[in-house]
Write an enzyme that holds these catalytic residues in place. Structure first.
Site: not given
Ligand code: NAP
Length: 251
Positions: A89, A154
């Site tokens: 994720n 993205y």
């Molecule tokens: P978020 O709160 O910013 O979470 C992103 C997570 O990814 C954090 O736990 C971050 O942890 C981790 N991460 C980022 N870079 C990393 C790396 N190099 N190694 C390990 N972990 C990493 O946002 P979220 O919305 O929950 O996003 C989670 C997923 O959902 C993502 O793949 C995003 O693209 C997808 N998504 C989100 C939405 C939305 O509207 N929110 C919609 C569609 C898809 P650390 O910073 O601690 O590393």
């Protein structure tokens, strides 16, 4: 839905969708390994799970680094002895017009969103095969299915997640590992704060209005779909990308 006796790994477990999914998996009985780069946030999620009777550990991991991903799986097996469920994720967003992105922007987003999934699956699969099978869920997006202007890298990265998911599902279909994706609409997390501005902003209201249900989703609504895909209730489901999007993709 119960996951007693199962071990689940959640990358990007330090916030947002991953944090909520880790908590729900633990509430349903799974032992949980959380991965992410931020140790303080990871520790807080572990504390929340363990103080509510669950069992979780945090392994600091940058999913773009192969040695760290290998270490994450080694630590999962060392702590809990098996791997049944993996929620890949971790992800980042990047906004801008197509002509203004740099090669460094491209590499950063693809390294986390695509290479991260590729490396995670690479080391999860042998561990799952040893455990007798399992379920992998990768986080895609509505923009893994359709495009919108202003986030080409993205969006390309999430289309790539769709391709990896389907291909891996086909490769493992006869070996007891199901591989699916979840495709969230806009979900109220830190990412959406960065993407569309804070609660009440015009951008955020516009984004909500693009979803037929007229609102943003919640992390718990994505977690529920992930738990379904992880469970035996989805035993004949592999190679899909499940939209959880308030009707966005039906338009
Ligand atoms: P978020 O709160 O910013 O979470 C992103 C997570 O990814 C954090 O736990 C971050 O942890 C981790 N991460 C980022 N870079 C990393 C790396 N190099 N190694 C390990 N972990 C990493 O946002 P979220 O919305 O929950 O996003 C989670 C997923 O959902 C993502 O793949 C995003 O693209 C997808 N998504 C989100 C939405 C939305 O509207 N929110 C919609 C569609 C898809 P650390 O910073 O601690 O590393």
């Amino acid at each position: 839905m119960t996951f007693h006796g199962k071990v689940a790994l959640v990358t990007g477990g330090t916030s947002g969708i991953g944090r909520e999914t880790a908590i729900q998996l633990a509430q349903a009985g799974a032992k949980v390994v959380l991965a992410g780069r931020r140790t303080e946030e990871g520790g807080l999620v572990v504390e929340e799970i363990n103080s509510n009777g669950g069992e979780a550990v945090f392994v600091q991991t940058d999913v773009t680094k192969e040695d760290q991903v290998k270490h994450l799986i080694d630590e999962t097996l060392r702590h809990f002895g098996r791997l049944d469920i993996a929620f890949n994720n971790a992800g980042i967003e990047q906004l801008g017009p197509v002509t203004e992105f740099t090669e460094a922007d491209y590499r950063k987003v693809f390294d986390i969103n695509v290479l991260g999934v590729f490396l995670s699956q690479k080391y999860e699969i042998p561990a799952m095969l040893k455990s007798g099978g399992g379920s992998i869920i990768n986080t895609s997006s509505i923009v893994g299915h359709v495009a919108m202007p202003g986030a080409s890298i993205y969006i390309a990265s999430k289309h790539a997640v769709e391709g990896i998911t389907k291909t891996t599902a086909l490769e493992l279909a006869g070996q007891g590992i199901r591989v699916n994706a979840v495709a969230p609409g806009a979900i109220a997390t830190d990412m959406i704060d960065r993407f569309a501005g804070a609660e009440g902003s015009d951008n955020r209201q516009w984004l909500a209005s693009q979803h037929p249900m007229g609102r943003l989703g919640q992390s718990k609504e994505i977690a529920a779909a992930v738990l379904y895909l992880a469970s035996d209730a989805a035993s004949f489901t592999t190679g899909i990308s499940l939209p959880v999007d308030g009707g966005y993709l039906a338009k």
